[in-house]
Design a protein around this motif. Structure first.
Motif, mmCIF file in Angstrom:
data_model
loop_
_atom_site.group_PDB
_atom_site.id
_atom_site.type_symbol
_atom_site.label_atom_id
_atom_site.label_comp_id
_atom_site.label_asym_id
_atom_site.label_seq_id
_atom_site.Cartn_x
_atom_site.Cartn_y
_atom_site.Cartn_z
ATOM 1 N N ASN A 140 35.425 31.637 36.276
ATOM 2 C CA ASN A 140 36.015 32.425 35.120
ATOM 3 C C ASN A 140 35.938 32.026 33.806
ATOM 4 O OD1 ASN A 140 38.122 34.451 35.983
ATOM 5 N ND2 ASN A 140 38.691 32.990 37.577
ATOM 6 N N VAL A 147 44.783 36.853 33.255
ATOM 7 C CA VAL A 147 44.594 36.844 34.768
ATOM 8 C C VAL A 147 43.674 35.767 35.040
ATOM 9 C CG1 VAL A 147 44.368 38.059 36.957
ATOM 10 C CG2 VAL A 147 44.560 39.527 34.973
ATOM 11 N N PHE A 159 45.233 43.844 47.920
ATOM 12 C CA PHE A 159 43.794 43.897 47.355
ATOM 13 C C PHE A 159 43.458 45.492 48.273
ATOM 14 C CE2 PHE A 159 43.907 39.472 47.516
ATOM 15 C CZ PHE A 159 43.334 39.006 46.133
ATOM 16 N N PRO A 174 41.783 44.724 37.503
ATOM 17 C CA PRO A 174 43.136 44.084 38.075
ATOM 18 C C PRO A 174 44.477 44.677 37.319
ATOM 19 C CG PRO A 174 41.719 42.418 37.063
ATOM 20 C CD PRO A 174 41.130 43.609 36.780
ATOM 21 N N GLU A 225 37.166 35.455 50.763
ATOM 22 C CA GLU A 225 37.976 35.906 52.057
ATOM 23 C C GLU A 225 38.821 37.302 51.383
ATOM 24 O OE1 GLU A 225 39.351 32.891 54.070
ATOM 25 O OE2 GLU A 225 41.128 33.846 54.995
ATOM 26 N N HIS A 226 38.896 37.684 49.996
ATOM 27 C CA HIS A 226 39.313 38.792 49.611
ATOM 28 C C HIS A 226 38.767 40.046 50.301
ATOM 29 C CE1 HIS A 226 39.151 35.455 46.656
ATOM 30 N NE2 HIS A 226 40.310 35.893 46.123
ATOM 31 N N VAL A 235 38.609 30.073 42.026
ATOM 32 C CA VAL A 235 38.566 31.535 42.428
ATOM 33 C C VAL A 235 39.312 31.543 44.213
ATOM 34 C CG1 VAL A 235 37.360 33.692 42.990
ATOM 35 C CG2 VAL A 235 36.959 32.399 40.998
ATOM 36 N N LEU A 294 39.051 39.258 42.177
ATOM 37 C CA LEU A 294 39.189 38.063 42.657
ATOM 38 C C LEU A 294 40.133 37.176 41.920
ATOM 39 C CD1 LEU A 294 37.180 39.127 44.525
ATOM 40 C CD2 LEU A 294 35.581 37.255 44.061
ATOM 41 N N LYS A 295 40.409 37.625 40.637
ATOM 42 C CA LYS A 295 41.366 36.675 39.783
ATOM 43 C C LYS A 295 42.680 36.493 40.147
ATOM 44 C CE LYS A 295 38.357 38.170 35.854
ATOM 45 N NZ LYS A 295 38.301 38.739 34.532
ATOM 46 N N SER A 296 43.102 37.420 41.186
ATOM 47 C CA SER A 296 44.518 37.177 41.679
ATOM 48 C C SER A 296 44.790 35.884 42.311
ATOM 49 C CB SER A 296 44.726 38.148 42.787
ATOM 50 O OG SER A 296 46.008 38.104 43.470
ATOM 51 N N ILE A 297 46.052 35.250 42.234
ATOM 52 C CA ILE A 297 46.015 34.121 42.947
ATOM 53 C C ILE A 297 46.842 34.293 44.264
ATOM 54 C CG2 ILE A 297 45.998 32.438 41.023
ATOM 55 C CD1 ILE A 297 48.960 32.379 41.037
ATOM 56 N N LYS A 298 47.109 35.812 44.708
ATOM 57 C CA LYS A 298 47.717 35.926 45.802
ATOM 58 C C LYS A 298 46.765 36.396 46.983
ATOM 59 C CE LYS A 298 51.484 38.250 43.057
ATOM 60 N NZ LYS A 298 51.584 39.354 42.513
ATOM 61 N N ARG A 299 47.299 36.622 48.288
ATOM 62 C CA ARG A 299 46.584 37.117 49.231
ATOM 63 C C ARG A 299 46.727 38.510 49.560
ATOM 64 N NH1 ARG A 299 45.322 33.260 53.781
ATOM 65 N NH2 ARG A 299 45.401 31.145 53.150
ATOM 66 N N MET A 345 32.611 37.526 36.245
ATOM 67 C CA MET A 345 33.818 37.388 36.343
ATOM 68 C C MET A 345 34.573 37.234 34.814
ATOM 69 S SD MET A 345 35.194 35.503 39.800
ATOM 70 C CE MET A 345 37.032 36.080 39.454
ATOM 71 N N TRP A 369 40.828 40.460 53.320
ATOM 72 C CA TRP A 369 42.196 40.714 52.939
ATOM 73 C C TRP A 369 42.145 42.153 52.233
ATOM 74 C CZ3 TRP A 369 42.349 35.662 49.289
ATOM 75 C CH2 TRP A 369 42.661 34.576 50.111
ATOM 76 N N GLN A 396 44.445 31.784 36.644
ATOM 77 C CA GLN A 396 43.730 31.160 37.658
ATOM 78 C C GLN A 396 43.207 29.749 37.461
ATOM 79 O OE1 GLN A 396 40.083 33.451 39.256
ATOM 80 N NE2 GLN A 396 41.391 33.636 41.028
ATOM 81 N N GLY A 405 35.476 30.575 53.948
ATOM 82 C CA GLY A 405 36.523 31.320 53.372
ATOM 83 C C GLY A 405 37.748 30.393 52.920
ATOM 84 N N THR A 406 38.520 31.102 52.505
ATOM 85 C CA THR A 406 39.949 30.621 51.671
ATOM 86 C C THR A 406 40.923 29.970 52.727
ATOM 87 O OG1 THR A 406 39.875 31.562 49.633
ATOM 88 C CG2 THR A 406 41.989 30.711 50.383
ATOM 89 N N PRO A 451 43.476 28.848 45.075
ATOM 90 C CA PRO A 451 44.735 29.154 44.884
ATOM 91 C C PRO A 451 45.732 29.588 46.106
ATOM 92 C CG PRO A 451 43.736 30.765 43.550
ATOM 93 C CD PRO A 451 42.726 29.878 44.145
ATOM 94 N N GLN A 452 45.000 30.502 46.844
ATOM 95 C CA GLN A 452 45.957 30.708 48.058
ATOM 96 C C GLN A 452 45.812 29.665 49.099
ATOM 97 O OE1 GLN A 452 43.214 32.619 46.665
ATOM 98 N NE2 GLN A 452 43.885 34.612 46.075
#
Lengths: 215, 483
Positions: B65, B84, A38, A54, A93-94, B36, A30-35, B420, A97, B88, B151-152, B39-40
């Motif tokens: 984190n 990582v 996964f 990761p 939401e990961h 967490v 979940l540390k990723s900042i992308k969508r 985390m 995803w 974030q 959710g995001t 960002p998206q």
């Protein structure tokens, strides 16, 4: 969001109740900042025999041969068959995803957790709820037939089994419409911008303490 | 026509538009943001060239984190060793700066777990709609606020439109009547509720907690109960406004100022279910029947009283339950019919958005005072919920009690609740944890979590295994409810 089209897809069974979102995608990812990206870590703790990190090259990791998605007969599965209360726990939401990135378009279960249900539809994944006895029967059919596929027809809200049996399901019209058209919620909501502004003025007049002077 | 429930009232007060297809637009008063799940959402805004609708509705803080050792935290963001995680947290800082959103950064004394910070600041008020990209947002319902996790995509939607697309939930009432026994806390109440209705018992419902035992709880206890509504499947937990609620809010930084206070209080007094309101589902528990709870399995519904034992999976009639219980015992390394008090612990975690507020720390400190953590315990840690909780605890000398007993005293964050950061369980380790989820791997790969109250966690730390806090000799921890 891509339009959801009718398709026939291989069904993979995950015979376990209360599958939580920690299990679908563990927290270290979940540390990723992308969508995106996964999918390789979907069900990481079930799928691999080691602890995943990761950014790791997952092609070198030891696979758990007993896990359903590692079995050749379920390769390329697009429909996940699951048990009750699928997607419970965290709001991440990961989880959808990861399912989407792996290639799943549909999850079938007797029930889903609320937040996961919302999150999935917002990512083009169709969740189908069937009664327990129907799900039991599908599990049995998948087990008995190699390469078992379902024909998923969202427009007519039905699933067709290889024997031609038609299973109808319910999904609300708004969600169905968004999936079929691949629509972005925000754009739709902003069509009501005037209504939102009018509400906001009224709300602020009635309860000014809900608004701060400046942030 | 029957009256309205508290949930109905909150829904109606925020309904912007009801659509023909059954969905509705609900206005959102407060959005809490953390590193967490945001960002998206910010990236989505940027890509669509959209701006936040209302800046003052948002409040951000990094929590999931962040490292919790005092040494690492002294260095601010550069103390985050995991690159990582660092990206974030920095991304949250950058996004808040770019868009002009108020943020309590890593070393701000007001930083902490979002669900501790919001109420502590008065940023959560009765009658608000509160959302956050975190399922434990249900916590804020303790104030008579309509609060739930999202959710995001929804975080982005709320930032862009100040609204959420929602469907009205059904109403459920859970009453806990009577007087809680000595040593029985809000945590035990909510675990007992989950044990009774199951982890999907509240799916599709907003749960209102009511009854004399709920009314007798402090705001912090009420937050503990609402926090875990999601563990019963309900996105929303609610408790009616009363004097306890209003007394808690006076003079908090974000609370209404003098001229608006009286009007606000008058408005808040209506935030109760009408006497003739109808609930779609109702459950009642007797407070006297609830004993200190301990979870034995890998779902919060797998829980029993301290005097109980691990169940025999084959005692269940349902095959799916038999399979999940069997699997849970295997994962947890427990035997059917094993006594709960025979479960030995390796680590102790006192913290999380469920139990890291000052009253929780007081409860645990009373048990730990003058005692020593058992030699068999590898790590016992106390992680306050916010910088302000930490300061308060230090002002009361609680940090010294914990340190002298052999606990580690840490900096605020989510910490080992979801591991985390670096705080985690090793494979096979049993942990008495005041957090909210005992899922497989939740607190670390292969880790075995037992959910308990702060007093029970502290008592387990001293004994090295679970003990009934009610049996501790001459222990005033058993009066924690009155603290």
């Amino acid at each position: 969001m891509k339009k959801f089209e009718r398709f026939e897809g291989v069904v993979a069974p995950l015979d376990r109740a209360n599958v939580d979102t920690d299990l679908i995608i563990p927290k270290q990812f979940l540390k990723s900042i992308k969508r995106t990206g996964f999918g390789v870590n979907l069900f990481d703790e079930l799928r691999y025999l080691d602890e995943g990190q990761p950014g790791q090259d997952c092609s070198q990791r030891p696979l758990n041969p007993d896990f359903v998605l590692n079995q050749p007969r379920f390769k390329g599965a697009e429909v996940l068959l699951a048990r009750r209360n699928f997607g419970c726990g965290s709001s991440r939401e990961h989880a959808p995803w990861a399912l989407e990135d792996f290639g799943f378009k549909v999850v079938i279960a007797p029930s889903f957790a609320d937040i996961f249900y919302n999150n999935s539809f917002k990512n083009g994944i169709l969740l189908i709820t069937f009664p327990e006895d129907v799900v039991d029967r599908l599990f049995a059919e998948v087990a008995a037939n190699d390469g078992y596929q379902l024909d998923v027809d969202l427009e007519h809200k039905r699933v067709i089994t290889p024997s031609g049996e038609i299973l109808e399901f319910e999904v609300d019209d708004f969600r169905k419409h968004c999936l079929l058209e691949g629509l972005d919620d925000i754009g739709l909501t902003l069509k009501d911008e005037d209504a939102i502004r009018a509400f906001e003025q009224k709300h602020k007049a009635a309860r000014p303490w809900l608004f701060r002077q400046s942030a | 026509m029957s009256g309205q429930t508290l949930y109905d009232k909150l829904w109606n007060q925020h309904l912007v538009k009801q659509r023909d297809d059954g969905t509705a637009l609900i206005y959102i008063d407060r959005q809490l943001l953390h590193e967490v799940t945001s960002p998206q959402a910010f990236e989505g805004l940027r890509l669509a060239n959209r701006k936040p609708w209302r800046l003052d509705a948002n409040l951000a803080t990094p929590d999931h984190n962040v490292p919790t050792t005092i040494k690492e935290r002294a260095e601010g963001n550069s103390g985050i060793k995991d690159p990582v995680s660092l990206i974030q947290v920095q991304t949250l800082d950058d996004n808040c700066l770019e868009y002009g959103i108020e943020e309590f950064k890593i070393n701000d004394p007001r930083q902490g777990i979002v669900h501790v910070v919001g109420p502590e600041q008065g940023a959560t008020l009765p009658g608000m709609t509160v959302v956050c990209g975190d399922s434990h947002t249900a916590t804020h319902g303790a104030f008579g606020a309509l609060a739930h996790g999202i959710g995001t995509s929804e975080v982005e939607h709320v930032m862009a439109t100040q609204c959420l697309l929602a469907q009205k939930m059904k109403n459920m009432q859970v009453r806990v009547e009577g007087e809680l026994g000595l040593g029985v806390t809000a945590k035990d109440v909510v675990l007992a509720i989950i044990g009774k209705i199951g982890t999907a018992g509240g799916t599709g419902y907003a749960i209102e907690f009511a009854g004399s035992a709920i009314a007798s709880l402090s705001m912090e206890g009420r937050m503990t109960v609402c926090n875990m509504a999601i563990e019963a499947g309900a996105r929303v937990g609610l408790i009616a406004v009363d004097d306890t609620t209003i007394d808690y809010l006076g003079k908090r930084p974000f609370a209404p100022t003098a001229e608006q206070w009286e009007a606000a209080v008058a408005d808040w007094r209506n935030l109760v279910s009408d006497a003739d309101a109808q609930f779609d589902k109702a459950v009642t528990l007797q407070a006297e029947e609830i004993e200190p709870q301990v979870s034995w399995g890998t779902s919060p519904e797998m829980v029993t009283g301290i005097s109980g034992q691990v169940p025999d999976p084959f005692a269940a009639l349902d095959e799916t339950v038999q399979r999940s219980h069997t699997r849970a015992l295997e994962y947890m390394g427990l035997q059917a019919n094993q006594k709960i008090t025979d479960i030995k612990l390796d680590k102790i975690f006192i913290g999380s958005c469920t139990n890291s507020r000052i009253e929780d720390l007081r409860e645990a400190a009373k048990v730990a005072k003058g005692k020593k953590v058992a030699d068999s315990i590898k790590l016992a840690m106390v992680v306050p919920g916010s910088g302000l909780v930490k300061r308060q605890a230090e002002a009361e000398g609680l940090d010294k009690i914990f340190i002298e007993a052999g606990f580690e005293w840490r900096e605020p964050g989510c910490s080992m609740c979801l591991a985390m950061n670096a705080d985690k369980l090793g494979a096979g380790e049993h942990c008495a944890s005041t957090s909210n989820r005992n899922f497989e791997g939740r607190q670390g790969y292969g880790g075995r979590t037992h959910l308990v109250s702060p007093a029970m966690a502290a008592a387990a730390a001293i004994a090295g295994h679970f003990v009934d806090v009610r049996t501790l000799p001459a222990n005033d921890a058993t009066h924690a409810q009155e603290a």
